[in-house]
Design a protein around this motif. Sequence first.
Motif, PDB file in Angstrom:
ATOM      1  N   HIS A 459      69.931 -23.347 -93.609  1.00 46.43           N
ATOM      2  CA  HIS A 459      69.568 -23.616 -92.211  1.00 46.43           C
ATOM      3  C   HIS A 459      70.151 -22.625 -91.230  1.00 46.43           C
ATOM      4  N   GLY A 460      71.314 -22.097 -91.542  1.00 46.63           N
ATOM      5  CA  GLY A 460      71.994 -21.232 -90.576  1.00 46.63           C
ATOM      6  C   GLY A 460      71.393 -19.844 -90.541  1.00 46.63           C
ATOM      7  N   ILE A 461      71.369 -19.212 -91.698  1.00 48.67           N
ATOM      8  CA  ILE A 461      70.969 -17.794 -91.730  1.00 48.67           C
ATOM      9  C   ILE A 461      69.448 -17.687 -91.727  1.00 48.67           C
ATOM     10  N   GLU A 462      68.991 -16.793 -90.845  1.00 50.28           N
ATOM     11  CA  GLU A 462      67.537 -16.668 -90.666  1.00 50.28           C
ATOM     12  C   GLU A 462      66.935 -15.785 -91.759  1.00 50.28           C
ATOM     13  N   VAL A 463      65.597 -15.799 -91.852  1.00 48.11           N
ATOM     14  CA  VAL A 463      64.917 -14.904 -92.806  1.00 48.11           C
ATOM     15  C   VAL A 463      65.060 -13.466 -92.303  1.00 48.11           C
ATOM     16  N   PRO A 464      64.983 -12.489 -93.188  1.00 51.69           N
ATOM     17  CA  PRO A 464      65.239 -11.094 -92.801  1.00 51.69           C
ATOM     18  C   PRO A 464      64.415 -10.627 -91.596  1.00 51.69           C
ATOM     19  N   SER A 465      63.136 -11.034 -91.521  1.00 55.59           N
ATOM     20  CA  SER A 465      62.281 -10.546 -90.425  1.00 55.59           C
ATOM     21  C   SER A 465      62.800 -11.024 -89.072  1.00 55.59           C
ATOM     22  N   ILE A 466      63.236 -12.262 -89.020  1.00 55.64           N
ATOM     23  CA  ILE A 466      63.759 -12.806 -87.754  1.00 55.64           C
ATOM     24  C   ILE A 466      65.080 -12.124 -87.405  1.00 55.64           C
ATOM     25  N   ARG A 467      65.882 -11.883 -88.388  1.00 52.12           N
ATOM     26  CA  ARG A 467      67.177 -11.231 -88.159  1.00 52.12           C
ATOM     27  C   ARG A 467      66.964  -9.834 -87.604  1.00 52.12           C
ATOM     28  N   GLU A 468      66.026  -9.133 -88.231  1.00 52.37           N
ATOM     29  CA  GLU A 468      65.779  -7.755 -87.765  1.00 52.37           C
ATOM     30  C   GLU A 468      65.277  -7.762 -86.334  1.00 52.37           C
ATOM     31  N   ALA A 469      64.367  -8.703 -86.049  1.00 52.01           N
ATOM     32  CA  ALA A 469      63.817  -8.793 -84.686  1.00 52.01           C
ATOM     33  C   ALA A 469      64.919  -9.093 -83.670  1.00 52.01           C
ATOM     34  N   ALA A 470      65.957  -9.799 -84.130  1.00 55.43           N
ATOM     35  CA  ALA A 470      67.065 -10.144 -83.220  1.00 55.43           C
ATOM     36  C   ALA A 470      68.109  -9.048 -83.175  1.00 55.43           C
ATOM     37  N   GLY A 471      67.843  -7.940 -83.858  1.00 55.14           N
ATOM     38  CA  GLY A 471      68.775  -6.814 -83.838  1.00 55.14           C
ATOM     39  C   GLY A 471      69.957  -6.997 -84.773  1.00 55.14           C
ATOM     40  N   LYS A 472      69.847  -7.979 -85.683  1.00 59.03           N
ATOM     41  CA  LYS A 472      70.951  -8.176 -86.648  1.00 59.03           C
ATOM     42  C   LYS A 472      70.635  -7.411 -87.916  1.00 59.03           C
ATOM     43  N   LYS A 473      71.650  -7.206 -88.754  1.00 57.97           N
ATOM     44  CA  LYS A 473      71.345  -6.555 -90.032  1.00 57.97           C
ATOM     45  C   LYS A 473      70.635  -7.556 -90.937  1.00 57.97           C
ATOM     46  N   LYS A 474      69.822  -6.997 -91.836  1.00 57.76           N
ATOM     47  CA  LYS A 474      68.960  -7.826 -92.677  1.00 57.76           C
ATOM     48  C   LYS A 474      69.756  -8.838 -93.516  1.00 57.76           C
ATOM     49  N   GLU A 475      70.884  -8.350 -94.012  1.00 56.40           N
ATOM     50  CA  GLU A 475      71.663  -9.203 -94.917  1.00 56.40           C
ATOM     51  C   GLU A 475      72.550 -10.131 -94.100  1.00 56.40           C
ATOM     52  N   GLY A 476      72.427 -11.399 -94.354  1.00 58.37           N
ATOM     53  CA  GLY A 476      73.271 -12.381 -93.680  1.00 58.37           C
ATOM     54  C   GLY A 476      74.631 -12.465 -94.359  1.00 58.37           C
ATOM     55  N   THR A 477      75.601 -13.006 -93.632  1.00 60.67           N
ATOM     56  CA  THR A 477      76.953 -13.112 -94.195  1.00 60.67           C
ATOM     57  C   THR A 477      77.491 -14.523 -94.032  1.00 60.67           C
ATOM     58  N   VAL A 478      78.060 -15.034 -95.101  1.00 59.36           N
ATOM     59  CA  VAL A 478      78.816 -16.280 -95.019  1.00 59.36           C
ATOM     60  C   VAL A 478      80.268 -15.914 -95.305  1.00 59.36           C
ATOM     61  N   LYS A 479      81.166 -16.322 -94.374  1.00 60.08           N
ATOM     62  CA  LYS A 479      82.588 -15.974 -94.544  1.00 60.08           C
ATOM     63  C   LYS A 479      83.377 -17.230 -94.863  1.00 60.08           C
TER      64      LYS A 479
END
Lengths: 731, 105
Positions: A459-479
């Motif tokens: 639920h938290g991390i978006e799909v790559p296309s949405i992330r890219e559109a938001a200016g985030k890097k494609k790969e999501g991170t869980v810390k």
Amino acid sequence: MSESDDVIAVFAEECVELLSTSESALLQLEDDPTNEEIINNLFRAFHTVKGSSGLFGFDLLVSFTHVAENVLDEVRNEKIAMNGDLISLFLESRDHLSDLVDISLSGCTKLSGELAERDKSLLSLLNGYLESNESSKTQNTEAEKTSPEPEAEGARVKNTYWHISLRFHEDALKNGIDPASFINYLGNLGEIMTLRVIDNKLPEWELFDAENCYIGFEIALDSRATKIEIEDVFDFVRDDCDISILAPESQITDYLRLIDEFSEKDMKLGDILVSIGVLTQQELEDSLDLQQQLADDLTGDGVSERIPSIGEVMVQKQVVKKPIVEAAAKQQRQINSSTQSVRVNAEKLEELINLVGELVISGANASLLSDRLADTGLIETMENHSRLVEEIRDAALSLRMVEIGDTFNKFKRVVREVSKSLEKPISLEIHGGDTELDKTVVEKISDPLMHLIRNAMDHGIEVPSIREAAGKKKEGTVKLDAYHDSGSIVISIQDDGGGLPKEKIRLKAVEKGLISETDTLSDNDIYRLIFEPGFSTADQVTNISGRGVGMDVVRSNIEALRGQVDVDSIPGEGSTFKIRLPLTLAIIDGFQVRVGDSHYIIPLDMVEECIELEDKQTDEMHKSSYVKLRGNILPYVRLREIFSIEERQLDRENIVVIRIGDKKAGIVVDELLGEHQTVIKPLGKVFENLNSISGATILGSGEVALIVDVPSLVNSCTANIKDSLKAEGAL
Amino acid sequence: MMFTKKKGSNKKTGLCQPKLSGDMTIYNAEVLKQDLDTIISDYQNFKFDLSMVEEIDTSGVQILMAFAQSVRAQGKEFLIEERNDAISNALARYQLIPLLCEETE
């Protein structure tokens, strides 16, 4: 539990550890596929599972790990490259091995159904890797068989079998070695053509010690295995057994050396070797002639008072070959880890901690009595005694402390697989893996953490296309992070996804009747609604999450451990879940206080300071639920009010200032009684759900003191102060 | 592990028919030796019934070998008359069936 059940239990535990090590190694190899050390660790783990399984006759395990081990051997010899596909295959193989361990322990010796299909399929894939190296491997095998070491003088025997001589040491049986296991295991490599028990050391009945080992073995083995594979069979007994392994068609001088080394008084080993077909009579006679000839060469006069042993002759002639077993054993010792540890039954540890707890209580009683007697010498002795008991307490509790890193590392696999199934590239960052906490807490926190991680990914991390559109890097991170704070351990799970959908949560809560449309809640209060039962804002239920049975169970699991969970979120940037847990569930440093005639314990790690209240302050406090402390607002609670203790005329009240994370509050009490080593006794089922009490303890006087549940008090405090400040128009 | 003598055992005739049941392993090797101590001197002909033995390891086999060797050295007789699969497998692994289970001349 019989002793053999104990041994099987140890085997089962070791398999769990080894398979866990394998999994960690495989996941590490994803980032570093050529790392020699990790590959060797992985090889050793599979090798040890194979060896141990062989000892117990678990053939299903042996035959599977044998193939897997061969592939890993090729990997570590750089004949096969480790890559993503091979890692995935080994992860599946590791899971399959785990199932094989379970069914082997249940007594099953044959596979059927799905398990058999999977076994066949995985073996076929693993063998596929081996087949491509088969031709070069065959060449190596041939080379090893025919000339394992540089050519030396002497004819070769016609014997086409491997010859293995075993002489178990006297203590072998007592050390838990059963020669039968190794002989069985040897049978997996080929056919045992003949086996002769060497019993010349068996004493007369009166002198016979039934726990000693007096017997040895001469074995002729028909096998296509390599020398190393046969040596590996005896990996675990090198310290308890003298071993000689001669390849088929070895040189006669090798057999001479065998006879020389393994002959015992009154035993004609040469005759035995002839009787079991290893040597022909002619070969034996020829070799003894050779021995005499070599001895003559050495002494030079044809007549020696003593015929030198073949060993001595060989050394002189520089024909002797270093015993292969000795070299392999040396190599094995170098490989073995140098850390020492002792395996302890968990129940014994529990018993030790209980006894330490009783010691603490009894010590408190003795201290009290010594205070009453007012004997200086006795008081000093009791202080020293208390200090020592504290040290024993800490040492005993530390035995149960484990690093949370092992639990964190398990999640790497989860993240890898969930990431693949969701088609979202997600990486897991781990910090604070060396943070220690109580073993029982670690075991119970694993499931809630798993759920939170899966939720973050789903639920938290978006799909790559949405992330890219938001200016985030494609790969999501869980810390994942863990650290100590105020006598607790804090575990945080942070993602860089889209954050919690505040408005959706609010609407859902209204729909469920948890809040009304007109209620004004802070952002954090809204986020906390997700912990209510049946709450899920997921549009779709996935395999991963979204059924709405998760977060409330996560919270109740954490609260069952006397912990708390909280959440913070920034829209578009991500969410952070923080779990706070006690370091231990057994014994803590407490601060004893009195209210009326009742005694209470506040965990000392949470106590920041104690202040004696002046009358003026006390009067002011009666009007509001906060007090001003050095210019800052400090919300407080009165224990008297919480526990409905009758008010009496008092000279003074005192306030104990406590801190949890960034929250501070005060607990108003009558008297401060000082530090107290607190052995936590759990409350019975009737009192389990009390909000303000987390346990009880027994004081030195024999009275019961209740342990204050500080986190829940702090929460109620901060809620009260908001209401109070609102009422005053301050908010 | 249980050690008994069957009804046919008789000091006068010299026949002893020990019957063992349970495990013949390292864990009870010492006890088994002590049980066999009680019969080795009083009889001349030992016919073992091992059909009720559940588990046997190398120490159990070794005890049988030591007992057989000692009594035969005194001119006495030894034979495993009855055995089950566990015993047969253990003895076959060490190729000891001819030595311990067949009449010697």
